[in-house]
Design a protein around this motif. Structure first.
Motif, PDB file in Angstrom:
ATOM      1  N   SER A   1       0.372   1.846  -4.426  1.00 30.56           N
ATOM      2  CA  SER A   1      -0.638   2.314  -4.452  1.00 30.56           C
ATOM      3  C   SER A   1      -0.648   3.280  -5.045  1.00 30.56           C
ATOM      4  O   SER A   1      -0.287   4.227  -4.190  1.00 30.56           O
ATOM      5  CB  SER A   1      -1.318   1.890  -2.752  1.00 30.56           C
TER       6      SER A   1
ATOM      7  N   LYS B   1       0.644  -0.970  -0.081  1.00 26.18           N
ATOM      8  CA  LYS B   1       0.007  -0.083   0.666  1.00 26.18           C
ATOM      9  C   LYS B   1       0.937   0.744   0.140  1.00 26.18           C
ATOM     10  O   LYS B   1       0.596   1.928  -0.361  1.00 26.18           O
ATOM     11  CB  LYS B   1      -1.090   0.162   1.402  1.00 26.18           C
TER      12      LYS B   1
ATOM     13  N   PHE C   1      -3.069  -5.200  -6.788  1.00 29.94           N
ATOM     14  CA  PHE C   1      -2.272  -3.851  -6.692  1.00 29.94           C
ATOM     15  C   PHE C   1      -1.737  -4.537  -8.144  1.00 29.94           C
ATOM     16  O   PHE C   1      -1.019  -3.516  -8.531  1.00 29.94           O
ATOM     17  CB  PHE C   1      -0.891  -4.390  -6.138  1.00 29.94           C
TER      18      PHE C   1
END
Length: 376
Positions: free
Chosen positions: A290, A286, A324
């Motif tokens: 991300s 993340k 992802f």
């Protein structure tokens, strides 16, 4: 003046005097006789509706039980209904008319597979089914039946045999790899340990988690022991000893080795360590990948993190790849959206797409750059 000079037949016109005014009135009459009405006195033939088999009658598959307009009767056990609401049998058996407790206002007709069976059957009990198989006592006919195949299956035998040989070669290679990996610690029971690892590998490959695969493998071995005792191949006392030996061996193997989602053998990871590794991997994904444009090296790094041996299962890895590594990056990623463009001339490297705008509740045309599409 003659009436024939004006094209009027004297037979179809009557002339009368109009009194002192001197005007003439003409009245036309029909020259063709009107057709009389004809009554159809004969009705069409009846449709022969109604039951064709009654309570307790024996019926064959496809035999009609009820002809009707609308669902006066509903199809029940081992019956079906046609487009004209005709109910027919699906299995050979005896006709039964009955009410279903779950639909008290509907009347059903079904077929019982045995003469003494009454419908409906208890709701939570297993359904009675007819498999339709009979034992073939003639050895030649039995071999002929076993070797029988359809033309389509016969035409694909070469492909099937090639696929079978490829699968056997792959499993043989995996078996050698597993045997070589565990040979140093379980030499006394190397064959049994290798069998367990192969069983776990196949279950994990089919989508089960490593924990589920381990439990299922142990259950299968114990169940096979019970069947061997029933067949008289193993004595009861010997089966208990074999069971205890296998359970102890399974515990040692499961605490030493594991199999990841890619089918490779790896070291054992405790549940606590696995949970910590999952949290750390998710945090890294993340924070680093991300909401940014992904390059080919980024994709490789994401795959390496997701496929860390022993951390995520196969199903979990697929969910992380969708999250992802999408085929198209979301619109929130900066630098991948171009608005206010000409759809007919968007420019080089721009793909025109139509998206729904949540604010205006309308569909608008935007452009996506090449960076919006993740390399596959």
């Amino acid at each position: 003046m003659s009436f024939f000079q004006h094209g009027i037949k004297s037979s179809s016109v009557s002339v009368s005097s109009a009194g002192t005014s001197g005007f003439l009135s003409q009245v036309r009459h029909a020259t063709k006789r009107a057709a009389g009405s004809r009554t159809n006195k004969n009705d069409s033939a009846g449709r022969r509706l109604g039951p064709k088999a009654y309570e307790g009658h024996f019926v064959k598959p496809g035999q009609i039980i009820m002809r009707q307009r609308g669902t006066t009767l509903h199809p029940g056990e081992n019956t079906d209904i046609g487009r004209d609401h005709t109910i027919f049998a699906l299995e050979p058996g005896w006709v039964r008319f009955y009410y279903d407790p779950f639909h008290p206002l509907r009347k059903y007709v079904g077929v019982a597979l045995t003469k003494d069976t009454r419908l409906p059957l208890p709701h939570f009990e297993p359904r009675m089914r007819r498999f339709g198989y009979e034992e073939i006592l003639d050895a030649d006919k039995a071999i002929q039946e076993e070797e029988h195949m359809s033309r389509k299956e016969w035409m694909q035998q070469s492909e099937l045999q090639a696929a079978k040989a490829e699968l056997e070669a792959h499993l043989s290679q995996k078996r050698e790899e597993f045997g070589a990996s565990i040979s140093g610690k379980f030499d006394a029971d190397l064959e049994l340990a290798t069998d367990r690892m192969m069983s776990i590998y196949q279950l994990v490959n089919n989508g089960q988690s490593i924990e589920e695969a381990q439990i299922q493998t142990t259950y299968n071995y114990v169940y096979d022991l019970k069947l061997a005792v029933q067949r008289g191949e193993v004595e009861e006392a010997a089966s208990k000893s074999l069971k205890e030996t296998y359970v102890e061996l399974s515990r040692k193997i499961d605490e030493t080795f594991s199999i990841d989602a890619q089918g490779s053998i790896c070291g054992y990871i405790s549940p606590e360590d696995k949970l910590k590794a999952q949290e750390a991997t998710l945090s890294q994904l993340k924070s680093e990948y991300s909401g940014k444009i992904l390059k080919l090296e980024d994709k490789r790094a994401i795959l390496d993190l997701i496929q860390t041996p022993g951390v995520f299962g196969k199903e979990e890895q697929n969910k992380l790849k969708k999250q992802f590594l999408p085929s198209v990056l979301p619109l929130s990623v900066q630098g991948t959206v171009k608005e206010n463009l000409d759809p007919k001339n968007p420019g080089k490297g721009i793909t025109v797409v139509r998206v729904f705008d949540e604010k205006t509740k309308n569909v608008k045309v935007i452009g996506r750059t090449k960076d919006a599409f993740v390399p596959q």
